[in-house]
Design an enzyme around this catalytic site. Structure first.
Site, PDB file in Angstrom:
ATOM      1  N   ARG A   1      85.863  25.553  54.928  1.00  0.00           N
ATOM      2  CA  ARG A   1      86.670  25.512  56.141  1.00  0.00           C
ATOM      3  C   ARG A   1      86.131  24.429  57.057  1.00  0.00           C
ATOM      4  O   ARG A   1      84.952  24.060  56.953  1.00  0.00           O
ATOM      5  CB  ARG A   1      86.524  26.890  56.817  1.00  0.00           C
TER       6      ARG A   1
ATOM      7  N   TRP B   1      89.368  37.038  53.158  1.00  0.00           N
ATOM      8  CA  TRP B   1      90.722  36.714  52.704  1.00  0.00           C
ATOM      9  C   TRP B   1      90.716  36.426  51.203  1.00  0.00           C
ATOM     10  O   TRP B   1      91.538  36.971  50.447  1.00  0.00           O
ATOM     11  CB  TRP B   1      91.230  35.502  53.482  1.00  0.00           C
TER      12      TRP B   1
ATOM     13  N   TYR C   1      90.292  26.825  53.503  1.00  0.00           N
ATOM     14  CA  TYR C   1      90.928  27.818  54.368  1.00  0.00           C
ATOM     15  C   TYR C   1      92.219  27.255  54.972  1.00  0.00           C
ATOM     16  O   TYR C   1      93.257  27.921  54.978  1.00  0.00           O
ATOM     17  CB  TYR C   1      89.933  28.207  55.471  1.00  0.00           C
TER      18      TYR C   1
ATOM     19  N   LYS D   1      81.932  32.904  57.060  1.00  0.00           N
ATOM     20  CA  LYS D   1      82.987  32.725  58.069  1.00  0.00           C
ATOM     21  C   LYS D   1      84.014  31.656  57.704  1.00  0.00           C
ATOM     22  O   LYS D   1      84.658  31.074  58.579  1.00  0.00           O
ATOM     23  CB  LYS D   1      82.394  32.417  59.466  1.00  0.00           C
TER      24      LYS D   1
ATOM     25  N   GLY E   1      86.444  32.293  55.220  1.00  0.00           N
ATOM     26  CA  GLY E   1      87.582  32.893  54.537  1.00  0.00           C
ATOM     27  C   GLY E   1      87.209  33.805  53.383  1.00  0.00           C
ATOM     28  O   GLY E   1      88.047  34.107  52.524  1.00  0.00           O
ATOM     29  N   THR E   2      85.976  34.272  53.396  1.00  0.00           N
ATOM     30  CA  THR E   2      85.483  35.167  52.343  1.00  0.00           C
ATOM     31  C   THR E   2      86.348  36.416  52.201  1.00  0.00           C
ATOM     32  O   THR E   2      86.758  36.784  51.095  1.00  0.00           O
ATOM     33  CB  THR E   2      84.045  35.633  52.687  1.00  0.00           C
TER      34      THR E   2
ATOM     35  N   HIS F   1      77.277  34.128  49.020  1.00  0.00           N
ATOM     36  CA  HIS F   1      77.237  33.035  50.000  1.00  0.00           C
ATOM     37  C   HIS F   1      76.229  31.962  49.579  1.00  0.00           C
ATOM     38  O   HIS F   1      75.962  31.029  50.343  1.00  0.00           O
ATOM     39  CB  HIS F   1      76.852  33.561  51.387  1.00  0.00           C
TER      40      HIS F   1
ATOM     41  N   LYS G   1      90.734  36.009  64.720  1.00  0.00           N
ATOM     42  CA  LYS G   1      91.915  35.264  65.145  1.00  0.00           C
ATOM     43  C   LYS G   1      92.704  34.719  63.952  1.00  0.00           C
ATOM     44  O   LYS G   1      93.934  34.640  63.997  1.00  0.00           O
ATOM     45  CB  LYS G   1      91.477  34.126  66.063  1.00  0.00           C
ATOM     46  N   GLY G   2      91.979  34.292  62.938  1.00  0.00           N
ATOM     47  CA  GLY G   2      92.628  33.881  61.692  1.00  0.00           C
ATOM     48  C   GLY G   2      93.490  32.644  61.787  1.00  0.00           C
ATOM     49  O   GLY G   2      94.538  32.571  61.153  1.00  0.00           O
TER      50      GLY G   2
HETATM   51  P1  A3P Z   1      88.070  33.582  62.878  1.00  0.00           P
HETATM   52  O1  A3P Z   1      86.793  34.102  63.427  1.00  0.00           O
HETATM   53  O2  A3P Z   1      88.232  32.120  63.151  1.00  0.00           O
HETATM   54  O3  A3P Z   1      89.258  34.369  63.288  1.00  0.00           O
HETATM   55  P2  A3P Z   1      84.723  35.485  56.453  1.00  0.00           P
HETATM   56  O4  A3P Z   1      85.716  36.386  55.827  1.00  0.00           O
HETATM   57  O5  A3P Z   1      84.192  34.420  55.546  1.00  0.00           O
HETATM   58  O6  A3P Z   1      83.665  36.248  57.161  1.00  0.00           O
HETATM   59  O7  A3P Z   1      85.525  34.630  57.543  1.00  0.00           O
HETATM   60  C1  A3P Z   1      86.054  35.273  58.658  1.00  0.00           C
HETATM   61  C2  A3P Z   1      87.173  34.415  59.223  1.00  0.00           C
HETATM   62  O8  A3P Z   1      88.338  34.578  58.394  1.00  0.00           O
HETATM   63  C3  A3P Z   1      87.557  34.873  60.595  1.00  0.00           C
HETATM   64  O9  A3P Z   1      87.997  33.690  61.273  1.00  0.00           O
HETATM   65  C4  A3P Z   1      88.675  35.841  60.299  1.00  0.00           C
HETATM   66  O10 A3P Z   1      89.528  36.109  61.375  1.00  0.00           O
HETATM   67  C5  A3P Z   1      89.381  35.131  59.174  1.00  0.00           C
HETATM   68  N1  A3P Z   1      90.176  36.031  58.322  1.00  0.00           N
HETATM   69  C6  A3P Z   1      89.847  37.265  57.885  1.00  0.00           C
HETATM   70  N2  A3P Z   1      90.822  37.788  57.135  1.00  0.00           N
HETATM   71  C7  A3P Z   1      91.803  36.862  57.094  1.00  0.00           C
HETATM   72  C8  A3P Z   1      93.096  36.839  56.472  1.00  0.00           C
HETATM   73  N3  A3P Z   1      93.547  37.865  55.772  1.00  0.00           N
HETATM   74  N4  A3P Z   1      93.836  35.726  56.625  1.00  0.00           N
HETATM   75  C9  A3P Z   1      93.393  34.675  57.346  1.00  0.00           C
HETATM   76  N5  A3P Z   1      92.185  34.651  57.957  1.00  0.00           N
HETATM   77  C10 A3P Z   1      91.395  35.724  57.832  1.00  0.00           C
END
Ligand code: A3P
Length: 315
Positions: free
Chosen positions: A154, A71, A216, A66, A68-69, A129, A282-283
């Site tokens: 993050r 992304w 992040y 959670k 930014g994986t 992870h 939410k991002g």
């Molecule tokens: P939130 O729950 O705070 O919105 P992971 O990819 O490691 O599982 O992390 C997920 C988090 O990254 C989520 O945060 C998600 O919304 C956010 N996320 C996913 N894709 C993204 C993107 N393209 N740009 C920015 N944040 C992103």
């Protein structure tokens, strides 16, 4: 012919069974080499540690869950494969979720699917992870050539909020306060969280050519700057001509939260055990204010500040 390998779960069943165990937040966790891994990963992790053979040009994307994986996977995939997909409208990321473009090592090994890795064309992109200290010596060893690792972390407060929303998709009614307590105590999924971050931080200081440390929040602030860093690190720097042709901006755009969240492919179906839309919530940075009290925030900040003291890493 070759003797078929015993499934890892059977081969390392005794080892797994002897590890400290916790059942919480809807997860079965085992303490393996200082970290609380999901029980079903452990045997595969042992196989990964003992039998993974990296290639010189491999890039492993690493992260605490959670943080930014998704992304990072999208950005690295788009950057690495940019010559193969010059036509933006035809890009695979428009029809595939980033998790379906890059194999997740922890699950690949947990499922005994590691043969799939051999079939991947070079340069391979994979993700994990696991903390740095649990990666195979074939990746982290001092004499290993190549095989790079890019890590993203993050603000732990936003991580907890994101993790809670994510786990809720399979555990409705999961208590935020309990999950928060587990994060503070360190006995959370691949926790302790700070030990995970520090493992990569130290590695990035010791071997900056091999381990890239990203945040992040930094990516949110200036995505193209960090995409250029990532490209440089992966050995695929953007040329001046590419930069002026807008190649970096194109990738940033393609991988942006709004763009990815809005794609049909990311609104339906699942990747692994979770629905794809669970990866796009939410991002933003700072959503913790909507979920925890100032006291909770101060407490977690203080724990992290204490753990990071003297390491050069700021909480
Ligand atoms: P939130 O729950 O705070 O919105 P992971 O990819 O490691 O599982 O992390 C997920 C988090 O990254 C989520 O945060 C998600 O919304 C956010 N996320 C996913 N894709 C993204 C993107 N393209 N740009 C920015 N944040 C992103």
């Amino acid at each position: 012919g070759t003797v078929p390998k015993r499934p890892a779960k059977e081969e390392f069943g005794d080892l797994v069974g002897a590890l400290p165990r916790k059942q919480q937040d809807g997860l079965e966790l085992r303490l393996y080499q200082g970290f609380w891994l999901p029980e079903y990963w452990v045997a595969g992790t042992v196989v990964f540690q003992r039998r993974f053979s990296p290639r010189r040009d491999d890039v492993i994307l690493a992260s605490y869950p959670k943080c930014g994986t998704t992304w990072l996977k999208a950005l690295a995939f788009a950057t690495m494969t940019r010559d193969a997909y010059p036509e933006p409208a035809q890009h695979p990321l428009l029809r595939l979720n980033p998790h379906d473009c890059i194999p997740f090592l922890d699950e690949i090994f947990a499922d005994g699917q590691e043969a799939k890795l051999e079939n991947l064309p070079s340069p391979r992109l994979m993700n994990t992870h696991l903390p740095y200290t649990l990666l195979p010596e074939s990746v982290t060893g001092a004499d290993v050539a190549g095989c790079k690792v890019a890590y993203i972390c993050r603000d732990p407060k936003d991580m907890v909020v994101s993790l809670w929303h994510f786990l809720q998709r399979r555990q409705p009614g999961l208590s935020f306060v309990e999950l928060f307590e587990h994060v503070c105590d360190g006995d959370v999924l691949v926790g302790p969280t700070w030990d995970h971050v520090l493992s990569y931080w130290h590695a990035s200081l010791a071997r900056p050519d091999r381990v890239l440390f990203l945040r992040y929040e930094d990516l949110l602030q200036d995505t193209s700057k960090h995409v250029r860093r990532l490209a440089q690190f992966m050995g695929r720097p953007f040329s001046a001509a590419e930069v002026s042709a807008g190649a970096v901006e194109g990738i940033v755009e393609l991988c942006s939260f709004e763009k990815m969240k809005g794609l049909e492919v990311n609104k339906k179906g699942s990747s692994g055990a979770y629905p794809r839309d669970a990866f796009f919530r939410k991002g933003v940075a700072g959503d913790w204010v909507n979920h925890m009290t100032q006291d909770m925030a101060a407490r977690l900040d203080e724990i992290v500040r204490e753990k990071f003291r003297g390491t050069g890493l700021e909480a």
